[in-house]
Design a protein around this motif. Structure first.
Motif, PDB file in Angstrom:
ATOM      1  N   UNK A  75     -16.194  14.708 -11.376  1.00 34.03           N
ATOM      2  CA  UNK A  75     -15.415  13.474 -11.538  1.00 34.03           C
ATOM      3  C   UNK A  75     -13.918  13.747 -11.417  1.00 34.03           C
ATOM      4  N   UNK A  76     -13.474  14.948 -11.787  1.00 32.70           N
ATOM      5  CA  UNK A  76     -12.063  15.301 -11.623  1.00 32.70           C
ATOM      6  C   UNK A  76     -11.702  15.431 -10.149  1.00 32.70           C
ATOM      7  N   UNK A  77     -12.673  15.789  -9.320  1.00 30.37           N
ATOM      8  CA  UNK A  77     -12.444  15.879  -7.875  1.00 30.37           C
ATOM      9  C   UNK A  77     -12.100  14.501  -7.325  1.00 30.37           C
ATOM     10  N   UNK A  78     -12.771  13.488  -7.814  1.00 30.07           N
ATOM     11  CA  UNK A  78     -12.504  12.124  -7.353  1.00 30.07           C
ATOM     12  C   UNK A  78     -11.071  11.730  -7.691  1.00 30.07           C
ATOM     13  N   UNK A  79     -10.671  11.974  -8.909  1.00 32.08           N
ATOM     14  CA  UNK A  79      -9.308  11.625  -9.336  1.00 32.08           C
ATOM     15  C   UNK A  79      -8.286  12.391  -8.510  1.00 32.08           C
ATOM     16  N   UNK A  80      -8.505  13.697  -8.352  1.00 33.27           N
ATOM     17  CA  UNK A  80      -7.592  14.532  -7.574  1.00 33.27           C
ATOM     18  C   UNK A  80      -7.527  14.053  -6.124  1.00 33.27           C
ATOM     19  N   UNK A  81      -8.665  13.783  -5.531  1.00 27.29           N
ATOM     20  CA  UNK A  81      -8.717  13.393  -4.117  1.00 27.29           C
ATOM     21  C   UNK A  81      -8.016  12.065  -3.856  1.00 27.29           C
ATOM     22  N   UNK A  82      -8.192  11.132  -4.746  1.00 24.81           N
ATOM     23  CA  UNK A  82      -7.548   9.831  -4.569  1.00 24.81           C
ATOM     24  C   UNK A  82      -6.029   9.974  -4.656  1.00 24.81           C
ATOM     25  N   UNK A  83      -5.570  10.738  -5.635  1.00 23.28           N
ATOM     26  CA  UNK A  83      -4.129  10.955  -5.764  1.00 23.28           C
ATOM     27  C   UNK A  83      -3.573  11.710  -4.553  1.00 23.28           C
ATOM     28  N   UNK A  84      -4.314  12.718  -4.105  1.00 21.87           N
ATOM     29  CA  UNK A  84      -3.849  13.493  -2.955  1.00 21.87           C
ATOM     30  C   UNK A  84      -3.809  12.636  -1.699  1.00 21.87           C
ATOM     31  N   UNK A  85      -4.737  11.718  -1.546  1.00 27.78           N
ATOM     32  CA  UNK A  85      -4.731  10.829  -0.382  1.00 27.78           C
ATOM     33  C   UNK A  85      -3.476   9.970  -0.359  1.00 27.78           C
ATOM     34  N   UNK A  86      -3.101   9.431  -1.494  1.00 28.05           N
ATOM     35  CA  UNK A  86      -1.889   8.605  -1.571  1.00 28.05           C
ATOM     36  C   UNK A  86      -0.661   9.444  -1.233  1.00 28.05           C
ATOM     37  N   UNK A  87      -0.594  10.644  -1.774  1.00 29.48           N
ATOM     38  CA  UNK A  87       0.550  11.513  -1.528  1.00 29.48           C
ATOM     39  C   UNK A  87       0.567  11.995  -0.075  1.00 29.48           C
ATOM     40  N   UNK A  88      -0.595  12.250   0.495  1.00 32.42           N
ATOM     41  CA  UNK A  88      -0.657  12.726   1.877  1.00 32.42           C
ATOM     42  C   UNK A  88      -0.196  11.683   2.887  1.00 32.42           C
ATOM     43  N   UNK A  89      -0.244  10.427   2.520  1.00 32.99           N
ATOM     44  CA  UNK A  89       0.279   9.392   3.411  1.00 32.99           C
ATOM     45  C   UNK A  89       1.767   9.639   3.660  1.00 32.99           C
ATOM     46  N   UNK A  90       2.488   9.987   2.608  1.00 36.14           N
ATOM     47  CA  UNK A  90       3.918  10.300   2.742  1.00 36.14           C
ATOM     48  C   UNK A  90       4.096  11.502   3.662  1.00 36.14           C
ATOM     49  N   UNK A  91       3.279  12.539   3.475  1.00 34.80           N
ATOM     50  CA  UNK A  91       3.406  13.740   4.294  1.00 34.80           C
ATOM     51  C   UNK A  91       3.048  13.472   5.756  1.00 34.80           C
ATOM     52  N   UNK A  92       2.056  12.650   5.999  1.00 31.42           N
ATOM     53  CA  UNK A  92       1.675  12.363   7.388  1.00 31.42           C
ATOM     54  C   UNK A  92       2.779  11.595   8.106  1.00 31.42           C
ATOM     55  N   UNK A  93       3.398  10.655   7.431  1.00 35.52           N
ATOM     56  CA  UNK A  93       4.516   9.920   8.040  1.00 35.52           C
ATOM     57  C   UNK A  93       5.666  10.878   8.314  1.00 35.52           C
ATOM     58  N   UNK A  94       5.913  11.778   7.391  1.00 37.09           N
ATOM     59  CA  UNK A  94       6.981  12.753   7.542  1.00 37.09           C
ATOM     60  C   UNK A  94       6.694  13.717   8.693  1.00 37.09           C
ATOM     61  N   UNK A  95       5.459  14.179   8.799  1.00 38.90           N
ATOM     62  CA  UNK A  95       5.086  15.077   9.898  1.00 38.90           C
ATOM     63  C   UNK A  95       5.226  14.366  11.248  1.00 38.90           C
ATOM     64  N   UNK A  96       4.841  13.112  11.275  1.00 32.89           N
ATOM     65  CA  UNK A  96       4.963  12.334  12.512  1.00 32.89           C
ATOM     66  C   UNK A  96       6.425  12.197  12.910  1.00 32.89           C
ATOM     67  N   UNK A  97       7.285  11.912  11.956  1.00 32.45           N
ATOM     68  CA  UNK A  97       8.698  11.712  12.266  1.00 32.45           C
ATOM     69  C   UNK A  97       9.365  13.008  12.718  1.00 32.45           C
ATOM     70  N   UNK A  98       8.951  14.149  12.172  1.00 32.37           N
ATOM     71  CA  UNK A  98       9.576  15.417  12.565  1.00 32.37           C
ATOM     72  C   UNK A  98       9.057  15.908  13.912  1.00 32.37           C
TER      73      UNK A  98
END
Length: 173
Positions: free
Chosen positions: A55-78
């Protein structure tokens, strides 16, 4: 006929090893960096599942998905800088290259900082909107992950420049 066939097959294997050594030496470094990225994505999940709970994997994965959106936009821009970086490096225009690098480093840091603040301030709303009022939002975990991507943003900028110069060896080391 069998002896010639086996001998011929053995010669092809020797030729292939020579080609691999000659042409794929740099590709191994690119493979190594992608292998690192795969491990970076999967190992935390496996460790959390083993040491904490599924169940902790679910919580971690959901949070990481939200944070990874920022990183994907940043990677695209660079990635827009890739072509310019390659041209400057091949022309040995290191002064201009340094200026471009420092500009993108600052822009990357500012973008990541602003996006992270936005996600942090609106985190509970984002989770409520996305998960339809399922209450798994953890403010401390989100803050920790946002801190990690802030540091990562500096490395990803440097990594992009190294890849554009075909210097994957330096990325993996």
């Amino acid at each position: 006929i069998n002896k010639n066939y086996n001998f011929f097959q053995l010669r092809l294997i020797k030729i292939r090893f020579k080609l691999i050594k000659k042409y794929y030496k740099k590709s191994i470094w690119f493979f190594g960096s992608k292998l690192y990225e795969a491990n970076y994505q999967s190992i935390p999940i496996l460790l959390i599942q083993y040491f904490v709970s599924p169940s902790a994997v679910v919580i971690f994965s959901v949070h990481r998905t939200v944070v990874n959106i920022v990183m994907q936009i940043r990677k695209f821009s660079i990635s827009i800088i890739w072509r310019e970086s390659t041209i400057l490096y091949s022309n040995k225009n290191f002064e201009r290259l340094r200026d471009v690098y420092m500009f993108t480093q600052k822009a990357s840091l500012y973008f990541t900082l602003i996006a992270s603040l936005f996600v942090y301030v609106n985190g509970s709303y984002i989770f409520e909107l996305w998960l339809h009022k399922v209450d798994i939002f953890d403010e401390k975990l989100l803050l920790l992950m946002l801190g990690v991507i802030l540091v990562q943003s500096l490395w990803i900028n440097a990594e992009t420049f190294l890849y554009s110069w075909n210097s994957a060896k330096h990325v993996t080391i």
